[in-house]
Design a protein around this motif. Structure first.
Motif, PDB file in Angstrom:
ATOM      1  N   GLY A 195      44.930  35.867  53.439  1.00 47.01           N
ATOM      2  CA  GLY A 195      44.011  36.775  52.777  1.00 47.01           C
ATOM      3  C   GLY A 195      42.583  36.263  52.806  1.00 47.01           C
ATOM      4  N   VAL A 196      41.684  37.103  52.234  1.00 43.36           N
ATOM      5  CA  VAL A 196      40.269  36.763  52.105  1.00 43.36           C
ATOM      6  C   VAL A 196      39.832  37.173  50.705  1.00 43.36           C
ATOM      7  CG1 VAL A 196      37.931  37.322  52.858  1.00 43.36           C
ATOM      8  CG2 VAL A 196      39.719  36.996  54.555  1.00 43.36           C
ATOM      9  N   PHE A 197      39.062  36.285  50.057  1.00 41.96           N
ATOM     10  CA  PHE A 197      38.509  36.613  48.751  1.00 41.96           C
ATOM     11  C   PHE A 197      36.995  36.460  48.839  1.00 41.96           C
ATOM     12  CE2 PHE A 197      38.546  37.351  44.308  1.00 41.96           C
ATOM     13  CZ  PHE A 197      37.582  36.535  43.738  1.00 41.96           C
ATOM     14  N   THR A 198      36.275  37.549  48.466  1.00 41.58           N
ATOM     15  CA  THR A 198      34.820  37.547  48.623  1.00 41.58           C
ATOM     16  C   THR A 198      34.126  37.815  47.303  1.00 41.58           C
ATOM     17  OG1 THR A 198      34.609  39.913  49.064  1.00 41.58           O
ATOM     18  CG2 THR A 198      35.162  38.491  50.947  1.00 41.58           C
ATOM     19  N   ASP A 199      32.794  37.638  47.293  1.00 43.66           N
ATOM     20  CA  ASP A 199      32.029  37.935  46.089  1.00 43.66           C
ATOM     21  C   ASP A 199      32.118  39.413  45.731  1.00 43.66           C
ATOM     22  OD1 ASP A 199      28.726  37.699  47.674  1.00 43.66           O
ATOM     23  OD2 ASP A 199      30.513  38.848  48.205  1.00 43.66           O
ATOM     24  N   HIS A 200      32.349  40.270  46.736  1.00 50.26           N
ATOM     25  CA  HIS A 200      32.541  41.701  46.461  1.00 50.26           C
ATOM     26  C   HIS A 200      33.826  41.912  45.667  1.00 50.26           C
ATOM     27  CE1 HIS A 200      34.097  45.769  47.422  1.00 50.26           C
ATOM     28  NE2 HIS A 200      32.815  46.121  47.271  1.00 50.26           N
ATOM     29  N   ASP A 201      34.884  41.190  46.065  1.00 51.80           N
ATOM     30  CA  ASP A 201      36.152  41.280  45.319  1.00 51.80           C
ATOM     31  C   ASP A 201      35.967  40.809  43.888  1.00 51.80           C
ATOM     32  OD1 ASP A 201      37.800  40.070  48.279  1.00 51.80           O
ATOM     33  OD2 ASP A 201      37.597  42.148  47.593  1.00 51.80           O
ATOM     34  N   LEU A 202      35.185  39.747  43.712  1.00 52.85           N
ATOM     35  CA  LEU A 202      34.940  39.216  42.375  1.00 52.85           C
ATOM     36  C   LEU A 202      34.241  40.261  41.502  1.00 52.85           C
ATOM     37  CD1 LEU A 202      34.784  36.846  40.316  1.00 52.85           C
ATOM     38  CD2 LEU A 202      32.593  36.235  41.386  1.00 52.85           C
ATOM     39  N   ARG A 203      33.196  40.876  42.034  1.00 54.19           N
ATOM     40  CA  ARG A 203      32.424  41.832  41.228  1.00 54.19           C
ATOM     41  C   ARG A 203      33.232  43.097  40.912  1.00 54.19           C
ATOM     42  NH1 ARG A 203      28.699  40.789  45.270  1.00 54.19           N
ATOM     43  NH2 ARG A 203      28.949  42.930  46.033  1.00 54.19           N
ATOM     44  N   VAL A 204      33.864  43.647  41.923  1.00 46.61           N
ATOM     45  CA  VAL A 204      34.496  44.969  41.777  1.00 46.61           C
ATOM     46  C   VAL A 204      35.894  44.879  41.165  1.00 46.61           C
ATOM     47  CG1 VAL A 204      35.331  46.996  43.017  1.00 46.61           C
ATOM     48  CG2 VAL A 204      33.152  45.916  43.665  1.00 46.61           C
ATOM     49  N   HIS A 205      36.706  43.939  41.681  1.00 51.74           N
ATOM     50  CA  HIS A 205      38.117  43.924  41.300  1.00 51.74           C
ATOM     51  C   HIS A 205      38.437  43.004  40.110  1.00 51.74           C
ATOM     52  CE1 HIS A 205      38.780  46.293  44.804  1.00 51.74           C
ATOM     53  NE2 HIS A 205      38.477  45.316  45.651  1.00 51.74           N
ATOM     54  N   VAL A 206      37.531  42.096  39.793  1.00 53.85           N
ATOM     55  CA  VAL A 206      37.799  41.178  38.683  1.00 53.85           C
ATOM     56  C   VAL A 206      36.870  41.479  37.502  1.00 53.85           C
ATOM     57  CG1 VAL A 206      37.950  38.770  37.948  1.00 53.85           C
ATOM     58  CG2 VAL A 206      38.567  39.388  40.296  1.00 53.85           C
ATOM     59  N   VAL A 207      35.557  41.241  37.697  1.00 48.91           N
ATOM     60  CA  VAL A 207      34.611  41.367  36.591  1.00 48.91           C
ATOM     61  C   VAL A 207      34.516  42.811  36.094  1.00 48.91           C
ATOM     62  CG1 VAL A 207      32.220  41.038  35.862  1.00 48.91           C
ATOM     63  CG2 VAL A 207      33.313  39.368  37.387  1.00 48.91           C
TER      64      VAL A 207
END
Length: 617
Positions: A195-207
C-alpha cells in the motif's frame, strides 16, 4: 584464401565504405588489389598526373598538397586518395607524398567505377563526401526531445527509500514522514508492496473523518497501488499520475519496492529549465544566494546536450543565464553602493558577447561610462566593477587570464576614450596589439545605458570595412592557427603538462571559424557579433557564396557540439569542463566528421588568405 589476402580482407572490412559492401562483393576485392610499398618522401601521384588507381592507405601516412604547396590533408590508415581525379577523369589537382614509410593498396580505375555503378553505398560514400558534415549535424539533432522524454525513473528516484509496515500507527507514520520530509510512505510487508499512505490520506481519511491517530495505517492506506519499474521513462510515470489523478507512484526493481516518485520529483526535471533558473536568479537578494543558484547552469547545459539541442541554441541559453547573473549582480551592487553618478553600460566581450558562452568560459567584460563622468566618479565604478567581477568569479566564471575585465581601469572608461581606442586599432593596426584586441570586436551591451555600447558597435561597423590593412591583420590571425588534418594520427596534440596527449578544440577548431566570421563581417560593415549570424549576414552581403556559407555553418555546429559533448561528459563525471579532447575519446563517426569539418575550415582559411593577401603582413 591465403593469409595475406585474408589480412587485406580484414583491413577492408574495418574501414568505410568497404565495410558496408555486401559480403560476397567484399570477399572478391583483395585479389583484385595490388599492394605497393612507398618509402618516406616518395610521390604516389604527382600534381597534374593522370592516375589509373584509387589509393587506399593501409599503413603509414600520406600528405596531400595543392599547386601552391599548401598541405591540404594528412591521410591516416584507411583513407582513400585520388577520388576526384578518377570520378572526373581529370589530372590530379593534388600531389600525394608519403610522409613516412607507407603501404598502399591500389584499386584499378575500372574496378572503382564498376563498384560506384553497382553498389549505391559505395557511390554515395565518395560522391557525397562534401555533404557528410551536414548529414552528421542533422543526425545529431534528429531526435530532439525534453528531459522528461529521455530520463528513466531510476535517475530521479529519491534516496533512501522511506517505508513502514501496515501495523504502524498513523501517528508513527506521520512522524516518519516528518523526519524524512516526504509527503508519502510505502507500506511494505514481507518485502512486498502492499500500500501507500500519503498526506492526502491523512487529511481526508483520518483527520477530516475524526479517526484516532493510534489506529494502524493499513486502515487508511491505498491498497495495491499502481507502480512502475525503475527502468520506466519519467514520461511514462507522469502519464500514469495524470491519467489516475495521483501524486505518488511507487517504484520497483525485480518486483521489490525501492522507492517512490512524486509529481514534484518529476517537476524537478524542469528545475534545470533555463526559464525557471532565470526566474530564480532574479529572486536572489544577496550574492551568496545568487552563487548557489548559478551553479545549476551547468546542469542546464548537460540537459540540453542530452536533448541533442544545437550548439548554437546551447550557447545562447548559457549566455542568457550568464547575462541574467551579471544583471542581478549589477542590481545588487547598485543597491549597496547607491545610484551611479552617471549613466554606464556594462558590455560583454568574447564568447559572452557572441552569445556563445559555455561551461568552460571565463570572464571578458568592460564598462563604458557616460562622457559626463568626472574623476571623482572613478571610485564608485571601481567598486561596482569589483563587486560584479568577484561575484561572477564566485558564481563559476573564472577571472580572465588576460585581465580583460571591468576591474582593469583600461577597460572601464568614458565613451570618448573607448571610441578613440577602437579608432586606433582600426586605423593604425599593430599585429600583436590586434591579437589581444580581437576579443573587443565581439562586443554586446548587457546592462545599463545600452546606447553607449550601441554607439561603439555602429562605429566599428562603419569604419572597419574601409581599412584594408586592419582587415589583413585580422585575416592573418584567422589563418594562423589551422585545424590539424593530422590530428587523428596524434601529430597535433599537446606534448606536455596537464593536457598532454589532448587536442585543444577551442584554439584549433572553433577559434578559426570565429575569426573567419569576424573578418567577413567586419569587411562588409555588418554589426552582427554571433558567429552563426555573422556567417549568414556575410552570405547575404555576398562575402560568402551559398555553398561555402553552409559548409562553414555545418563545420561550426559540429565542432562546437563535439566540444559541448566532451564538457558534458566531464561534468557528469564531476570534473571541471575544459577544451582539451583526448583523441581516444572520439568514436569513428565523430572522428570522420571532425576531419571533414577541419577540411572545410582549412579551405576557407586559404580563400581568406588569398583574398586579403595575408602573406604581405
Amino acid at each position: 584464401m591465403d593469409v595475406e589476402l585474408t589480412e587485406v580482407l580484414d583491413f577492408l572490412a574495418s574501414h568505410e565504405p568497404f565495410s558496408d559492401l555486401p559480403s560476397e562483393v567484399l570477399r572478391t576485392l583483395p585479389s583484385q588489389l595490388t599492394a605497393r610499398y612507398y618509402r618516406r618522401g616518395s610521390v604516389l601521384c604527382a600534381l597534374g598526373e593522370h592516375s589509373e588507381n584509387l589509393f587506399i592507405l593501409r599503413s603509414g601516412a600520406v600528405d596531400l598538397h595543392d599547386n601552391q604547396g599548401t598541405l591540404i590533408e594528412r591521410c591516416e590508415e584507411g583513407k582513400s586518395m585520388g577520388i576526384t581525379a578518377l570520378l572526373d577523369r581529370e589530372p590530379s589537382v593534388y600531389s600525394f607524398t608519403a610522409r613516412e614509410d607507407s603501404l598502399v593498396l591500389l584499386m584499378p580505375a575500372q574496378l572503382f567505377r564498376r563498384l560506384c555503378a553497382d553498389e549505391p553505398v559505395f557511390q554515395q560514400y565518395y560522391l557525397r563526401r562534401k555533404n557528410r558534415v551536414r548529414e552528421g549535424v542533422e543526425a545529431l539533432h534528429a531526435g530532439r526531445g525534453g528531459a522528461i522524454l529521455k530520463t528513466h525513473v531510476r535517475e530521479i528516484l529519491p534516496s533512501p527509500m522511506v517505508a513502514t509496515e501496515p501495523d504502524t500507527s498513523v501517528m508513527e507514520a506521520v512522524q516518519i514522514m516528518a523526519d524524512h520530509t516526504v509527503s508519502g510512505l510505502l507500506i511494505v510487508e514481507d518485502n512486498q508492496l502492499v500500500g501507500v499512505f500519503t498526506d492526502h490520506d491523512l487529511r481526508v481519511h483520518v483527520v477530516a473523518a475524526g479517526h484516532s491517530l493510534s489506529l494502524p495505517v493499513r486502515i487508511f492506506m491505498t491498497e495495491n497501488p499502481i507502480f512502475v519499474t525503475e527502468e520506466a521513462l519519467a514520461f511514462e510515470a507522469l502519464l500514469e499520475m495524470v491519467s489516475r489523478n495521483i501524486d505518488h507512484l511507487p517504484v520497483t526493481r525485480n518486483g521489490v519496492p525501492v522507492g517512490m516518485v512524486t509529481s514534484r520529483d518529476l517537476m524537478r526535471l524542469e528545475h534545470t529549465n533555463p526559464i525557471y533558473l532565470a526566474g530564480d536568479i532574479a529572486k536572489q537578494r544577496d550574492v551568496e544566494g545568487l552563487v548557489t543558484v548559478s551553479h545549476r547552469r551547468n546542469k542546464v547545459v548537460e540537459q540540453l546536450v542530452a536533448q541533442d539541442a544545437s550548439a548554437d541554441d546551447i550557447g545562447r541559453v548559457a549566455t542568457a543565464i550568464g547575462d541574467q547573473i551579471t544583471r542581478r549582480l549589477l542590481q545588487l551592487a547598485e543597491a549597496e553602493l547607491g545610484e551611479p553618478p552617471v549613466p554606464y553600460c556594462w558590455i560583454a566581450l568574447g564568447s559572452q558577447g557572441r552569445l556563445e558562452q559555455g561551461p568552460a568560459s571565463d570572464q571578458d567584460n568592460g564598462l563604458i561610462l557616460d562622457d559626463a563622468a568626472r574623476p571623482e566618479d572613478a571610485h564608485y565604478f571601481s567598486q561596482l566593477a569589483d563587486f560584479v567581477v568577484q561575484g561572477l568569479a564566485a558564481a563559476g566564471y573564472p577571472l580572465c587570464p588576460g585581465d580583460v575585465m571591468a576591474t582593469n581601469p583600461r577597460w572601464r572608461r568614458p565613451l570618448a576614450m573607448w571610441r578613440q581606442q577602437f579608432r586606433h586599432w582600426i586605423v593604425a593596426p599593430e599585429s600583436e596589439a590586434l591579437l589581444s584586441a580581437q576579443t573587443f570586436f565581439d562586443l554586446r551591451p548587457v546592462h545599463g545605458a545600452l546606447r553607449l555600447g550601441q554607439t561603439l558597435i555602429e562605429q566599428i561597423a562603419r569604419e572597419a570595412r574601409h581599412h584594408p590593412r586592419f582587415l589583413t591583420h585580422l585575416a592573418a590571425h584567422a589563418v594562423d592557427r589551422q585545424p590539424p588534418l593530422g590530428f587523428f594520427r596524434k601529430f597535433v596534440v599537446e606534448k606536455e603538462g596537464q593536457h598532454a596527449a589532448t587536442f585543444d578544440i577551442k584554439a584549433f577548431g572553433i577559434g578559426p571559424i570565429v575569426e573567419i566570421a569576424r573578418v567577413l563581417s567586419l569587411s562588409r560593415g555588418l554589426p552582427q557579433v554571433n558567429t552563426k549570424e555573422r556567417l549568414l549576414a556575410a552570405r547575404g552581403a555576398g562575402a560568402l557564396n551559398e555553398e561555402n556559407a553552409q559548409d562553414l555553418l555545418d563545420a561550426w555546429e559540429f565542432i562546437s557540439y563535439a566540444r559541448l559533448q566532451h564538457q558534458a561528459t566531464q561534468m557528469a563525471r564531476g570534473q571541471a569542463p575544459d577544451n582539451y579532447i583526448p583523441p581516444a575519446e572520439l568514436g569513428s563517426f565523430d572522428r570522420r566528421l571532425l576531419r571533414d569539418a577541419f577540411q572545410v575550415v582549412r579551405k576557407q582559411q586559404q580563400a581568406l588568405a588569398y583574398l586579403h593577401r595575408t602573406h604581405l603582413t
